[in-house]
Design an enzyme around this catalytic site. Structure first.
Site, PDB file in Angstrom:
ATOM      1  CB  SER A 203      -1.245   0.091   1.064  1.00 10.63           C
ATOM      2  OG  SER A 203      -0.203   0.395   2.275  1.00 10.63           O
TER       3      SER A 203
ATOM      4  CG  HIS B 285       9.772   1.776  12.118  1.00 11.31           C
ATOM      5  ND1 HIS B 285      10.019   0.035  11.558  1.00 11.31           N
ATOM      6  CD2 HIS B 285       9.312   1.809  13.472  1.00 11.31           C
ATOM      7  CE1 HIS B 285       9.800  -0.236  13.175  1.00 11.31           C
ATOM      8  NE2 HIS B 285       9.386   0.133  14.147  1.00 11.31           N
TER       9      HIS B 285
ATOM     10  CD  GLU C  45       3.709   3.347   7.341  1.00 15.90           C
ATOM     11  OE1 GLU C  45       4.040   1.974   7.066  1.00 15.90           O
ATOM     12  OE2 GLU C  45       3.551   2.823   8.512  1.00 15.90           O
TER      13      GLU C  45
HETATM   14  C1  GRF Z   1       4.420  -0.569   6.329  1.00 10.19           C
HETATM   15  O1  GRF Z   1       3.440  -0.628   7.982  1.00 10.19           O
HETATM   16  C2  GRF Z   1       5.343  -0.410   6.771  1.00 10.19           C
HETATM   17  O2  GRF Z   1       6.220   0.973   7.993  1.00 10.19           O
HETATM   18  C3  GRF Z   1       6.102  -1.846   7.487  1.00 10.19           C
HETATM   19  O3  GRF Z   1       5.088  -3.309   6.991  1.00 10.19           O
HETATM   20  C4  GRF Z   1       4.045  -2.206   6.502  1.00 10.19           C
HETATM   21  C5  GRF Z   1       3.867  -2.878   4.704  1.00 10.19           C
HETATM   22  O4  GRF Z   1       2.389  -1.879   4.077  1.00 10.19           O
HETATM   23  N1  GRF Z   1       7.588  -1.506   7.784  1.00 10.19           N
HETATM   24  P1  GRF Z   1       2.069  -1.937   2.671  1.00 10.19           P
HETATM   25  O5  GRF Z   1       3.487  -3.731   1.774  1.00 10.19           O
HETATM   26  O6  GRF Z   1       3.335  -0.921   2.212  1.00 10.19           O
HETATM   27  O7  GRF Z   1       0.618  -1.694   2.668  1.00 10.19           O
END
Ligand code: GRF
Length: 190
Positions: free
Chosen positions: A12, A101, A171
């Site tokens: 995502s 992170h 994020e």
């Molecule tokens: C996110 O929370 C990222 O911070 C962590 O893993 C998750 C990945 O989500 N390292 P996606 O694959 O981007 O949906």
């Protein structure tokens, strides 16, 4: 600026990058790599016509560097990439690899702190806020220079899942902004 994104999972964050960095803009996603063919991020990239690759051996610096050089990559984004990047790749791309992170580093980071475990630890610690961190990648997990953070509240009754969902939204907003800023900074410096 040609960017490679490394993914291990759903992707995502990769989607947020694809949506925010149009191929016609100053910074574009030119390559998506994964340690596993099961990563949902690969399909997201393919549906946008972005080249993808799955490592035969994700611990091989030679394989990483051949791919990165072959695609003219100048900046690497780890977006839910769960394996260690080989040290020679980090050395070659120092200051040009970022990771996202899902907590406020330096708290709740380090080896084994990924996915659900991060949010479980935040809740178990009784923290009233969490968030996400975009940082430069060095040889240790979650230790490089912090570039930006975004905060979200931890709400009463939160589960690891509900907190993860709130952090993930943050994020998706923060990562593309920081990647664009860094791409601009690298371009100015070169
Ligand atoms: C996110 O929370 C990222 O911070 C962590 O893993 C998750 C990945 O989500 N390292 P996606 O694959 O981007 O949906």
């Amino acid at each position: 600026m040609r960017i490679a994104v490394a993914v291990s999972g759903g992707g995502s964050n990769l989607q947020a990058l694809l949506d925010s960095l149009p191929a016609a803009g100053p910074a574009k996603i030119a390559l998506v790599v994964s340690n596993t063919p099961k990563a949902g991020g690969l399909a997201r990239a393919e549906s946008r016509g972005v080249t993808t690759a799955v490592f035969r051996d994700f611990s091989s610096a030679e394989e990483w560097l051949a791919l990165l050089e072959g695609h003219g990559i100048e900046l690497i984004v780890l977006a839910g990439y769960l394996k260690l990047v080989p040290a020679p790749v980090i050395a070659k791309f120092r200051g040009r690899i970022v990771n996202v992170h899902p907590a406020l580093l330096p708290a709740f980071g380090g080896p084994g702190m990924y996915g659900k475990r991060v949010h479980e630890a935040v809740i178990a610690a009784g923290a009233v806020e969490s968030g996400c961190t975009v940082h430069l990648v060095d040889e240790a997990y979650d230790r490089g220079e912090i570039l930006a953070q975004a905060r979200v509240p931890v709400l009463p009754g939160d589960t690891a899942e509900s907190l993860a969902a709130r952090v993930l939204i943050a994020e998706h907003q923060l990562l593309p902004k920081v990647v664009l800023d860094l791409a601009a900074r690298i371009t100015r410096a070169s």
